[in-house]
Enzyme design. Structure first.
Site, PDB file in Angstrom:
ATOM      1  N   GLU A 145       0.850  -1.193   0.000  1.00  0.00           N
ATOM      2  CA  GLU A 145       0.000   0.000   0.000  1.00  0.00           C
ATOM      3  C   GLU A 145       0.891   1.252   0.000  1.00  0.00           C
ATOM      4  O   GLU A 145       2.025   1.214   0.495  1.00  0.00           O
ATOM      5  CB  GLU A 145      -0.916  -0.057   1.246  1.00  0.00           C
ATOM      6  CG  GLU A 145      -1.798   1.135   1.505  1.00  0.00           C
ATOM      7  CD  GLU A 145      -2.850   1.404   0.438  1.00  0.00           C
ATOM      8  OE1 GLU A 145      -2.468   1.583  -0.730  1.00  0.00           O
ATOM      9  OE2 GLU A 145      -4.045   1.483   0.771  1.00  0.00           O
ATOM     10  N   ARG A 164       2.086  11.996  -9.565  1.00  0.00           N
ATOM     11  CA  ARG A 164       2.549  10.619  -9.333  1.00  0.00           C
ATOM     12  C   ARG A 164       3.975  10.401  -9.838  1.00  0.00           C
ATOM     13  O   ARG A 164       4.704   9.548  -9.338  1.00  0.00           O
ATOM     14  CB  ARG A 164       1.640   9.613 -10.035  1.00  0.00           C
ATOM     15  CG  ARG A 164       0.224   9.556  -9.476  1.00  0.00           C
ATOM     16  CD  ARG A 164      -0.487   8.314 -10.010  1.00  0.00           C
ATOM     17  NE  ARG A 164      -1.927   8.390  -9.873  1.00  0.00           N
ATOM     18  CZ  ARG A 164      -2.609   8.059  -8.783  1.00  0.00           C
ATOM     19  NH1 ARG A 164      -1.968   7.641  -7.722  1.00  0.00           N
ATOM     20  NH2 ARG A 164      -3.918   8.151  -8.744  1.00  0.00           N
ATOM     21  N   ASP A 190      -3.914   6.074   5.906  1.00  0.00           N
ATOM     22  CA  ASP A 190      -4.277   7.396   6.409  1.00  0.00           C
ATOM     23  C   ASP A 190      -5.358   7.189   7.487  1.00  0.00           C
ATOM     24  O   ASP A 190      -5.037   6.929   8.646  1.00  0.00           O
ATOM     25  CB  ASP A 190      -4.759   8.224   5.215  1.00  0.00           C
ATOM     26  CG  ASP A 190      -5.107   9.651   5.563  1.00  0.00           C
ATOM     27  OD1 ASP A 190      -4.851  10.072   6.699  1.00  0.00           O
ATOM     28  OD2 ASP A 190      -5.642  10.359   4.695  1.00  0.00           O
ATOM     29  N   SER A 191      -6.636   7.226   7.132  1.00  0.00           N
ATOM     30  CA  SER A 191      -7.676   6.930   8.116  1.00  0.00           C
ATOM     31  C   SER A 191      -7.678   5.442   8.456  1.00  0.00           C
ATOM     32  O   SER A 191      -8.145   5.039   9.518  1.00  0.00           O
ATOM     33  CB  SER A 191      -9.050   7.339   7.573  1.00  0.00           C
ATOM     34  OG  SER A 191      -9.405   6.482   6.503  1.00  0.00           O
TER      35      SER A 191
HETATM   36  P1  IMP Z   1      -7.307   5.640   4.058  1.00  0.00           P
HETATM   37  O1  IMP Z   1      -8.466   4.805   3.673  1.00  0.00           O
HETATM   38  O2  IMP Z   1      -7.743   6.947   4.687  1.00  0.00           O
HETATM   39  O3  IMP Z   1      -6.297   4.936   4.917  1.00  0.00           O
HETATM   40  O4  IMP Z   1      -6.581   6.121   2.743  1.00  0.00           O
HETATM   41  C1  IMP Z   1      -6.130   5.257   1.794  1.00  0.00           C
HETATM   42  C2  IMP Z   1      -5.912   5.901   0.440  1.00  0.00           C
HETATM   43  O5  IMP Z   1      -6.177   7.318   0.397  1.00  0.00           O
HETATM   44  C3  IMP Z   1      -4.471   5.759   0.045  1.00  0.00           C
HETATM   45  O6  IMP Z   1      -4.221   4.521  -0.543  1.00  0.00           O
HETATM   46  C4  IMP Z   1      -4.292   6.918  -0.911  1.00  0.00           C
HETATM   47  O7  IMP Z   1      -4.691   6.555  -2.207  1.00  0.00           O
HETATM   48  C5  IMP Z   1      -5.225   7.997  -0.396  1.00  0.00           C
HETATM   49  N1  IMP Z   1      -4.492   8.986   0.424  1.00  0.00           N
HETATM   50  C6  IMP Z   1      -4.553   9.136   1.767  1.00  0.00           C
HETATM   51  N2  IMP Z   1      -3.729  10.120   2.187  1.00  0.00           N
HETATM   52  C7  IMP Z   1      -3.101  10.576   1.070  1.00  0.00           C
HETATM   53  C8  IMP Z   1      -2.091  11.584   0.847  1.00  0.00           C
HETATM   54  O8  IMP Z   1      -1.573  12.270   1.760  1.00  0.00           O
HETATM   55  N3  IMP Z   1      -1.707  11.768  -0.450  1.00  0.00           N
HETATM   56  C9  IMP Z   1      -2.217  11.053  -1.490  1.00  0.00           C
HETATM   57  N4  IMP Z   1      -3.146  10.092  -1.322  1.00  0.00           N
HETATM   58  C10 IMP Z   1      -3.584   9.857  -0.048  1.00  0.00           C
END
Ligand code: IMP
Length: 184
Positions: A106, A172, A110-111
């Site tokens: 991955e 990217r 983030d969350s």
């Molecule tokens: P989560 O579900 O919040 O853990 O986020 C997962 C996805 O959100 C990652 O695989 C990224 O594609 C996108 N994402 C979260 N934070 C960032 C960031 O700071 N920059 C770019 N993409 C992010």
């Protein structure tokens, strides 16, 4: 003074955050760690599109591990905020998961909501083990308890781009990581 390599993507400015050299050094360490853990196993790399494709390419070579490669895709964010809902746009290939030592690659946790939704779907397919490797982890933003096995960098809860990660489709290709600038 502003750094000379400050960049603009759409309407936002980003500052240099982690250099290409620092990233490469850490990816080499992660590759060695994966090798130590899985050289005797039956590895199968499952790569989260789109953000992890560059990290995964470097990590695989650094790990010196053979094994199958496959891709999965979940719905992504709109802009810089999570929408909360996660859809499986490209599901995992069962034959590349069942009885395998899956290395799930991955870009960023983030969350944690993406992984919270995705990991049970992966486990339904009967992997022998799952090792979750993420380049970046934002523990302060985490809203779900995710078992991350290997982390490249623990970072503050600010939006980053580069090395495969985008802001609304841009950034990217950048070989380094950049962080959203909040003050001018
Ligand atoms: P989560 O579900 O919040 O853990 O986020 C997962 C996805 O959100 C990652 O695989 C990224 O594609 C996108 N994402 C979260 N934070 C960032 C960031 O700071 N920059 C770019 N993409 C992010």
């Amino acid at each position: 003074m502003l750094p000379p390599d400050r960049i603009k993507l759409h309407e936002y400015y980003f500052r240099p955050f982690l250099s290409q050299a620092v990233i490469q050094e850490r990816v080499t360490e992660l590759g060695n760690e994966l090798n130590a853990r899985l050289a005797a196993g039956n590895p199968s790399f499952v790569i989260m599109l789109k953000g992890a494709f560059i990290f995964a390419a470097d990590l695989l070579r650094a790990s010196r591990l053979g094994g199958e490669v496959s891709f999965v895709r979940t719905s992504s964010y709109v802009g810089t905020e999570t929408g909360g809902e996660v859809k499986l746009l490209l599901p995992p290939e069962e034959s590349l998961v069942r009885d395998k030592d899956v290395v799930l690659v991955e870009d960023i946790v983030d969350s944690g909501l993406t992984m919270q939704a995705f990991l049970p779907k992966l486990r339904e397919l009967g992997p022998r083990s799952v090792t979750l490797v993420t380049l970046l982890h934002k523990p302060e933003a985490q809203r779900a308890d995710i078992p991350v096995d290997l982390v490249g960098f623990t970072i503050p809860p600010k939006f980053v781009v580069g090395y495969g990660l985008d802001y609304d489709g841009l950034g990217r290709h950048l070989p380094a990581l950049y962080q959203l600038e909040e003050t001018y």
